[in-house]
Design an enzyme around this catalytic site. Structure first.
Site, PDB file in Angstrom:
ATOM      1  N   TYR A  67      45.242  92.784  33.387  1.00 22.58           N
ATOM      2  CA  TYR A  67      44.354  93.922  33.175  1.00 22.58           C
ATOM      3  C   TYR A  67      44.740  94.791  31.974  1.00 22.58           C
ATOM      4  O   TYR A  67      44.182  95.872  31.801  1.00 22.58           O
ATOM      5  CB  TYR A  67      44.332  94.800  34.435  1.00 22.58           C
ATOM      6  CG  TYR A  67      43.955  94.059  35.680  1.00 22.58           C
ATOM      7  CD1 TYR A  67      42.733  93.403  35.784  1.00 22.58           C
ATOM      8  CD2 TYR A  67      44.826  94.000  36.776  1.00 22.58           C
ATOM      9  CE1 TYR A  67      42.380  92.710  36.944  1.00 22.58           C
ATOM     10  CE2 TYR A  67      44.482  93.321  37.927  1.00 22.58           C
ATOM     11  CZ  TYR A  67      43.260  92.681  38.011  1.00 22.58           C
ATOM     12  OH  TYR A  67      42.912  92.000  39.155  1.00 22.58           O
ATOM     13  N   SER A 135      47.667  94.641  43.508  1.00 25.58           N
ATOM     14  CA  SER A 135      46.565  93.690  43.583  1.00 25.58           C
ATOM     15  C   SER A 135      47.005  92.339  43.007  1.00 25.58           C
ATOM     16  O   SER A 135      47.980  91.753  43.478  1.00 25.58           O
ATOM     17  CB  SER A 135      45.340  94.244  42.857  1.00 25.58           C
ATOM     18  OG  SER A 135      44.192  93.495  43.150  1.00 25.58           O
ATOM     19  N   TYR A 136      46.338  91.848  41.954  1.00 26.95           N
ATOM     20  CA  TYR A 136      46.764  90.579  41.348  1.00 26.95           C
ATOM     21  C   TYR A 136      48.181  90.704  40.785  1.00 26.95           C
ATOM     22  O   TYR A 136      48.930  89.723  40.759  1.00 26.95           O
ATOM     23  CB  TYR A 136      45.798  90.166  40.241  1.00 26.95           C
ATOM     24  CG  TYR A 136      46.057  88.786  39.696  1.00 26.95           C
ATOM     25  CD1 TYR A 136      45.449  87.668  40.263  1.00 26.95           C
ATOM     26  CD2 TYR A 136      46.916  88.579  38.616  1.00 26.95           C
ATOM     27  CE1 TYR A 136      45.697  86.391  39.777  1.00 26.95           C
ATOM     28  CE2 TYR A 136      47.165  87.315  38.115  1.00 26.95           C
ATOM     29  CZ  TYR A 136      46.552  86.217  38.708  1.00 26.95           C
ATOM     30  OH  TYR A 136      46.800  84.943  38.229  1.00 26.95           O
ATOM     31  N   TRP A 183      35.155  89.340  41.688  1.00 19.70           N
ATOM     32  CA  TRP A 183      36.350  89.582  40.883  1.00 19.70           C
ATOM     33  C   TRP A 183      36.604  88.416  39.931  1.00 19.70           C
ATOM     34  O   TRP A 183      36.903  88.614  38.752  1.00 19.70           O
ATOM     35  CB  TRP A 183      37.562  89.783  41.793  1.00 19.70           C
ATOM     36  CG  TRP A 183      38.865  89.846  41.056  1.00 19.70           C
ATOM     37  CD1 TRP A 183      39.415  90.940  40.453  1.00 19.70           C
ATOM     38  CD2 TRP A 183      39.778  88.760  40.815  1.00 19.70           C
ATOM     39  NE1 TRP A 183      40.615  90.615  39.857  1.00 19.70           N
ATOM     40  CE2 TRP A 183      40.856  89.285  40.061  1.00 19.70           C
ATOM     41  CE3 TRP A 183      39.780  87.413  41.157  1.00 19.70           C
ATOM     42  CZ2 TRP A 183      41.934  88.487  39.667  1.00 19.70           C
ATOM     43  CZ3 TRP A 183      40.848  86.613  40.755  1.00 19.70           C
ATOM     44  CH2 TRP A 183      41.910  87.159  40.008  1.00 19.70           C
ATOM     45  N   ASP A 265      42.102  97.716  53.144  1.00 24.06           N
ATOM     46  CA  ASP A 265      42.342  96.934  51.932  1.00 24.06           C
ATOM     47  C   ASP A 265      41.907  95.492  52.143  1.00 24.06           C
ATOM     48  O   ASP A 265      41.938  94.962  53.261  1.00 24.06           O
ATOM     49  CB  ASP A 265      43.827  96.984  51.559  1.00 24.06           C
ATOM     50  CG  ASP A 265      44.133  96.156  50.324  1.00 24.06           C
ATOM     51  OD1 ASP A 265      43.316  96.167  49.388  1.00 24.06           O
ATOM     52  OD2 ASP A 265      45.185  95.490  50.295  1.00 24.06           O
ATOM     53  N   HIS A 300      41.367  99.405  48.638  1.00 24.23           N
ATOM     54  CA  HIS A 300      42.162  98.692  47.639  1.00 24.23           C
ATOM     55  C   HIS A 300      42.635  99.672  46.571  1.00 24.23           C
ATOM     56  O   HIS A 300      42.224  99.630  45.414  1.00 24.23           O
ATOM     57  CB  HIS A 300      41.340  97.563  47.035  1.00 24.23           C
ATOM     58  CG  HIS A 300      42.172  96.553  46.301  1.00 24.23           C
ATOM     59  ND1 HIS A 300      43.190  95.845  46.905  1.00 24.23           N
ATOM     60  CD2 HIS A 300      42.145  96.135  45.010  1.00 24.23           C
ATOM     61  CE1 HIS A 300      43.744  95.034  46.031  1.00 24.23           C
ATOM     62  NE2 HIS A 300      43.137  95.195  44.870  1.00 24.23           N
TER      63      HIS A 300
END
Length: 581
Positions: A67, A135-136, A183, A265, A300
C-alpha cells in the site's frame, strides 16, 4: 483554572505513559529513500529506511506493504528512528517502486525471508528484528515467521490476514466474494484506476458481484486479472493454498506475537485460531508463553471515537495503538521492562457492558455451552412470524419453510465486511421483513446474560437443490425493537463433511449442518432479547450458491430451492451459546 489544578494537570501529562514514550525520542533521523534490496531471484525490492543519526547498531522494525512505504510525512519512520530503532518500510514485489510482478500471497514468504537476511548483513543492524503492520501487512509478517530464526524477536500484526484459504478467500466452503474479489481487484489496478474504483457506490459493487460465471469475474473490471481466476479455480484447500499460508506450520513459529483484532473484523475468527495454535504447538517455550491478543469492538481498523457501524461503544473502547506497539518492541527488541512481558494472553472488550477484561484462555475455561432451541408453529418467516428461541427442547413441532432464490439473495447488512457492503453492527430490521429469513427470538431477559466465545448453529435441514447454502446470524435485540448483528456464518451443503472433498446432497433428504458463526463477546442486558436468523444467502459477503450443483465458478444459470428447517425432538435445531456464568 486554578494554579493547583494546572499543576495537577501538568503532572498527569508528564507522568502519562505516552509522555514517557515521547520523552525517549532522543535521536536525529537520517532517511534513505528507494534503497534496493535484492531477492534470491534477482528482483530488487524498494525500501525507505529511517535510521538514528548515531554510531552503533540498532534493532530493526520491518514493515512490508503493498500500500505504499511511507516517507518523512507519512508513517512511523521518524517516530521509531527517533527512539533508537531502524525502521525499514518496503514495497512488496510489483508494488510501488519494487520490481517484479504483483500477485497477492505468492511471493511474501521468500521475499520476507530474503529481506530479513539482508537486514542482518547491514552495519546498523544489531541482530534483532521486529515486524509490524495491519491487514495484508499482517500476512507478510505471519507468512515469513515459520523457521525465521532467532533474530526475529517480536511481531505486532493488527487485524491480520494469516492463512489465505480458510481465513480469507473461502469461508466454510463459500467464496468470500465481496472481500476477495473487491480487495483483489483494487490492488490489481494502477493508482489512477484505483481512485476511480473507490468512487463505486454500493449498488455498483453489487452489480459487479453478480457477474457469472465467477471464474470470469474480472470481466466486471474490463481486464483480465489472472490471480482472481486462479482463486476461483482452487475452491478447495490444496497445494496452491498450502504454499500461501502457515496452516500446520505453527510448531515452527517461535516468535512472541501481540496481535490486535476486532469482533467485526474480516479476520476475527482466524486471529484467535492462529494465536491459540502457536500458544499450544510452538517448539519455543518463550513463544508459547508470549502469544497475546487484544480484541476490541472494531471492524477492519481501530475505531478512534468508539463508534462502529450503528453503535457507539464509548471512550473506553478506544486504545492507543502506537503506545501499545512501542511497549511491545521496547520489551522484546531492547529488553526494557515495559510491562509487556506480563501482558495477559487475551484482553477482550465485552460489548453491551462495554468493558475490557483480561483472560488467560480462549475459549474461556468457565464457559457453559448452552443450547437455545428453535421453536415455531411453522411460520418463523420474518420478525413478525412465530419463531421462538428457548432453552427448552422441542417436542413435536411443524418445520419451517422458505424459498431461496439466487436472483434475489438476502443482502449483506453489516458484519465482518470491508468492500462493497456495510460493515459492523447494523440494524437488521429491513432484512427481517423478508420471507426467506427465519427469525427465532427469546423472551425478554430479566437478568444479564454474557455470551463470550465461539458460536455455532446446529441445523437440521433439507433442500430441493443438489447443492445450496445455509446461513445463520446471532443478534442482540434492543428494548426499542432494533436487532443488531453480533456474528454470523455460512455452511455450503456440499462441504458439510469435508471442505477438500465435497459431495452433493440428495433432494429432500435431511442433513445435519454445523454453521460456524465465528466469535463474539456480548452482554445481553436486562430488557434485551437474543435472536437468531436463518436463511440461505448473505450477499455479497458470500457468493450466491446457484443451487445447480455444477462445478464451482462455472455456472451461469440458477434455480430456486425450497429449504425446510426442522426443530423437533429428533432434529432439534439450535444455537449453541458460550455463556459465561
Amino acid at each position: 483554572m486554578s494554579k493547583s489544578a494546572r499543576i495537577i494537570l501538568l503532572l498527569s501529562i508528564l507522568l502519562s505513559p505516552w509522555a514517557i514514550l515521547a520523552a525517549q525520542e532522543a535521536f536525529e533521523v537520517e532517511v534513505r529513500t528507494e534503497v534496493k534490496i535484492p531477492m534470491r531471484d534477482g528482483v530488487e525490492l524498494s525500501a525507505n529506511i529511517f535510521l538514528p543519526k548515531a554510531k552503533g547498531k540498532f534493532p530493526v522494525v520491518l514493515i512490508r506493504s503493498p500500500y505504499g512505504k511511507g516517507d518523512e510525512k507519512n508513517g512511523d519512520g521518524l517516530f521509531y528512528a527517533g527512539r533508537g530503532y531502524v525502521l525499514v518500510s518496503q514495497d512488496c514485489r510489483g508494488k510501488g517502486s519494487s520490481q517484479g510482478v504483483w500477485e497477492p500471497f505468492a511471493n511474501e514468504r521468500n521475499d520476507g525471508a530474503d529481506t530479513q537476511k539482508w537486514l542482518l548483513e547491514q552495519p546498523w543492524c544489531n541482530g534483532s528484528i521486529g515486524t509490524a503492520g495491519g491487514s495484508y501487512v499482517g500476512f507478510t509478517q505471519w507468512i515469513s515467521a515459520p523457521n525465521a530464526g532467532d533474530h526475529l524477536k517480536a511481531m505486532f500484526p493488527v487485524v491480520p490476514l494469516v492463512d489465505t484459504y480458510g481465513d480469507g478467500v473461502y469461508i466454510d466452503g463459500a467464496l468470500n466474494l465481496a472481500l476477495m474479489m473487491g480487495w483483489g481487484s483494487m490492488v490489481a489496478l494502477r493508482p489512477g484506476e484505483q481512485v476511480a474504483m473507490y468512487t463505486w457506490r454500493e449498488q455498483d459493487w453489487t452489480r459487479a458481484f453478480r457477474t457469472l460465471p465467477l471464474k470470469e469475474w474480472d470481466r466486471a473490471l474490463g481486464r483480465k486479472v489472472q490471480y482472481l481466476r486462479d482463486w476461483v479455480a482452487h475452491p478447495h484447500f490444496d497445494e496452491y493454498w498450502a504454499a500461501r499460508g502457515v496452516r500446520n506450520q505453527w510448531r515452527d513459529i517461535t516468535v512472541p506475537i501481540c496481535a490486535v483484532g476486532g469482533w467485526y473484523d474480516i479476520f476475527s475468527r482466524s486471529v484467535f485460531e492462529h494465536i491459540n495454535a502457536v500458544r499450544a504447538k510452538s517448539r519455543s517455550h518463550v513463544a508459547r508463553k508470549h502469544q497475546h491478543l487484544v480484541m476490541g469492538p472494531w471492524g477492519h481498523g481501530i475505531s478512534q471515537d468508539g463508534k462502529v457501524g450503528d453503535l457507539d461503544f464509548g471512550k473506553e473502547s478506544v486504545i492507543n495503538l502506537r503506545e501499545m506497539q512501542t511497549k511491545w518492541f521496547d520489551c522484546w527488541l531492547k529488553g526494557d521492562k515495559t510491562g509487556a512481558e506480563a501482558w495477559p494472553a487475551f484482553r477482550i472488550f465485552v460489548m453491551g457492558r462495554n468493558q475490557w477484561r483480561d483472560e488467560q484462555q480462549w475459549p474461556l475455561e468457565r464457559t457453559k455451552y448452552t443450547p437455545y432451541y428453535f421453536h415455531s408453529k411453522g411460520s418463523a418467516n420474518t420478525a413478525g412470524g412465530n419463531g421462538k428461541l428457548a432453552t427448552a427442547k422441542p417436542e413435536q413441532e411443524p418445520s419451517d419453510k422458505f424459498v431461496y432464490d439466487p436472483n434475489d439473495p438476502v443482502p449483506t447488512a453489516g458484519g465482518c465486511n470491508l468492500v462493497g457492503c456495510p460493515a459492523g453492527p447494523r440494524d437488521q430490521s429491513e432484512v427481517e421483513k423478508r420471507n426467506d429469513v427465519l427469525v427465532f427470538t427469546s423472551e425478554t431477559l430479566k437478568t444479564e446474560l454474557e455470551v463470550t466465545g465461539p458460536v455455532k448453529v446446529i441445523l437440521y435441514a433439507a433442500s430441493t437443490a443438489k447443492d445450496t447454502d445455509f446461513t445463520a446470524k446471532l443478534l442482540d435485540v434492543y428494548p426499542d425493537g432494533r436487532p443488531f448483528n453480533l456474528c454470523d456464518g455460512i455452511a455450503r451443503a456440499s462441504c458439510r463433511d469435508s471442505k477438500s472433498d465435497p459431495s452433493l446432497i440428495q433432494s429432500g433428504k435431511v442433513y445435519r449442518y454445523e454453521i460456524d458463526l465465528w466469535v463474539t463477546s456480548n452482554a445481553f442486558l436486562p430488557g434485551h432479547k437474543i435472536r437468531v436468523e436463518i436463511s440461505s444467502s448473505n450477499f455479497p459477503r458470500f457468493d450466491r450458491n446457484l443451487n445447480t450443483g455444477e462445478p464451482f465458478g462455472t455456472g451461469t444459470e440458477f434455480i430456486k430451492a425450497t429449504q425446510i428447517i426442522y426443530h423437533d425432538e429428533e432434529r432439534p435445531s439450535h444455537v449453541l451459546l458460550p455463556v459465561i456464568p
